[in-house]
Design a protein around this motif. Structure first.
Motif, PDB file in Angstrom:
ATOM      1  N   ASP A  80      -5.065  -8.542   3.114  1.00 26.09           N
ATOM      2  CA  ASP A  80      -6.169  -7.739   2.303  1.00 26.09           C
ATOM      3  C   ASP A  80      -7.265  -8.469   2.564  1.00 26.09           C
ATOM      4  O   ASP A  80      -7.713  -9.636   2.094  1.00 26.09           O
ATOM      5  N   VAL A 276      -3.842 -11.989 -14.809  1.00 28.28           N
ATOM      6  CA  VAL A 276      -3.950 -12.099 -13.393  1.00 28.28           C
ATOM      7  C   VAL A 276      -2.286 -11.728 -12.931  1.00 28.28           C
ATOM      8  O   VAL A 276      -1.952 -10.745 -12.112  1.00 28.28           O
ATOM      9  N   ILE A 279      -0.747  -8.173 -13.429  1.00 29.70           N
ATOM     10  CA  ILE A 279      -1.252  -7.360 -12.597  1.00 29.70           C
ATOM     11  C   ILE A 279      -0.397  -7.419 -11.264  1.00 29.70           C
ATOM     12  O   ILE A 279      -0.006  -6.103 -10.900  1.00 29.70           O
ATOM     13  N   ARG A 280      -0.403  -8.478 -10.837  1.00 32.16           N
ATOM     14  CA  ARG A 280       0.410  -8.646  -9.486  1.00 32.16           C
ATOM     15  C   ARG A 280       0.943 -10.276  -9.224  1.00 32.16           C
ATOM     16  O   ARG A 280       0.105 -11.092  -9.439  1.00 32.16           O
ATOM     17  N   ASN A 295      -6.951 -11.894  -2.464  1.00 34.67           N
ATOM     18  CA  ASN A 295      -7.256 -11.059  -3.638  1.00 34.67           C
ATOM     19  C   ASN A 295      -6.431 -11.010  -4.579  1.00 34.67           C
ATOM     20  O   ASN A 295      -5.367 -10.299  -4.637  1.00 34.67           O
ATOM     21  N   THR A 296      -6.899 -11.463  -5.920  1.00 32.02           N
ATOM     22  CA  THR A 296      -6.125 -11.711  -6.980  1.00 32.02           C
ATOM     23  C   THR A 296      -6.557 -10.449  -8.127  1.00 32.02           C
ATOM     24  O   THR A 296      -6.168 -10.478  -9.348  1.00 32.02           O
ATOM     25  N   HIS A 297      -7.521  -9.737  -7.702  1.00 31.16           N
ATOM     26  CA  HIS A 297      -8.093  -8.496  -8.620  1.00 31.16           C
ATOM     27  C   HIS A 297      -8.827  -9.125  -9.734  1.00 31.16           C
ATOM     28  O   HIS A 297      -9.926  -8.532  -9.964  1.00 31.16           O
TER      29      HIS A 297
END
Length: 382
Positions: A80, A276, A279-280, A295-297
């Protein structure tokens, strides 16, 4: 000043390290971070071309670990590429490790630059706070970072300055006023509880340095350091236990009765971390072993959790091996000042990493990695 009298190459490096500490105060202009990385890359290339080291002969296990971490980080980034800025900052820390390897002798000539810049960092922020808060400067609870982005960034810079002033500045009344009055005030009167505790821990490490160098009690000093590091590791594990149990009630028992660590800050951290990972989070064996991406959003304010998220268990093990290699080399080396500075920088970076992603901040990772490289270069020279 002594560093002005050294050769032009030492002078250039002194200026670089001097400017480095001031750029961190201007973090909101993030392009300066990238400019510093490019400058460091140029200096590394120049020194390599100047020295032409025998890479095969000079190559160490720690170098292989750093290269492996760089490769693992690059693979994570390629999954990403949107988090390119985080990737550049992490790679810059590895860059500084190799600067420490190549510039070992020259960094030793930069003590005045580090001491002077540290004094300026402390007193520019100290004066700024007095101007901002006037007669109420002793009642400050949140300094809003002074010239930095947050109190955490400011406090980290003050503790870093404490280390360099203690180890490099000439003995004087002014030095001890700075170390034992101004620096503690800047941390205590701010919203930076962890750094306040770390300052006390680093002061103990400084005593171990005096015990070894002045009193020639190396074994006693090493035993004290070992116990101190073991205690810190246990404290970090204790702080992260609620993430495994989903029960944060114990947090109030740990933090609720003191005035240094704010329990509500820790509760908010737990909530952020869980958000976090909701989310993923790593799920497959490959993701657990090698991570997901940079990218941890949402921001992941933890060095340890971001490490696992980005490069997985394999990356975490490589970091552990690197630390062991650095401390092994430092213990064997005769350059005790570099050893103790590395220990103090490691405590500061890893301790702050409990609630802040210290690897993705130039201020928090660069000097630690620089001195780590120096310690590896120092091994076997004496």
């Amino acid at each position: 000043m002594r560093y002005l009298k050294s050769g032009r190459k030492e002078y250039a490096l002194s200026i670089f390290l001097f400017i480095k500490q001031f750029v961190d105060m201007l973090y909101k202009w993030q392009w300066l971070d990238i400019a510093m990385v490019l400058l460091a890359l140029c200096m590394l290339g120049y020194q390599y071309l100047l020295v032409r080291p025998d890479l095969k002969k000079e190559f160490r296990t720690a170098d292989a670990v750093v290269v492996a971490l760089a490769v693992l980080s690059t693979v994570s980034f390629l999954r990403d590429i949107s988090a390119y800025q985080a990737y550049i900052k992490v790679m810059s820390a590895f860059l500084l490790y190799f600067m420490g390897r190549l510039y070992y002798d020259r960094v030793l000539e930069c003590d005045d630059a580090l001491a002077l810049s540290s004094y300026l960092i402390v007193y520019i922020n100290f004066i700024h706070r007095i101007v901002n808060f006037g007669s109420h400067f002793l009642q400050v609870k949140n300094a809003e970072g002074d010239f930095y982005f947050y109190d955490t960034d400011m406090a980290y810079a003050i503790v870093l300055a404490f280390i360099f002033i203690a180890m490099f500045a000439r003995n004087s009344i002014f030095k001890y006023i700075t170390l034992f009055l101004v620096c503690p005030y800047m941390l205590i009167c701010s919203d930076a509880g962890i750094q306040t505790i770390l300052l006390a821990v680093i002061a103990v490490v400084l005593l171990m340095y005096v015990l070894e160098v002045a009193l020639k009690k190396k074994k006693l000093a090493m035993a004290g350091l070992g116990l101190l590091i073991l205690g810190l590791m246990m404290a970090v594990a204790l702080i992260y236990i609620p993430l495994l149990t989903d029960d944060t009630s114990g947090t109030w028992a740990i933090f609720g009765g003191n005035t240094v660590l704010d329990v509500t800050n820790m509760e908010s951290r737990y909530a952020q971390w869980q958000q976090v990972y909701a989310i993923r989070k790593p799920e497959t064996i490959l993701e657990i072993m090698f991570g997901i991406s940079f990218n941890t959003h949402l921001p992941l304010m933890s060095f340890y959790l971001k490490l696992l998220y980005t490069v997985g268990v394999a990356g975490a093990l490589l970091v552990l091996v690197l630390m062991l290699q650095v401390f092994k080399a430092a213990y064997k080396g005769e350059d005790r000042k570099s050893f103790y500075i590395t220990v103090m920088l490691a405590i500061l970076m890893l301790g702050s990493g409990v609630t802040f992603n210290t690897m993705e901040s130039l201020q928090m990772s660069w000097f630690m990695m620089l001195f780590a490289g120096m310690v590896i270069s120092a091994e076997g020279r004496e």
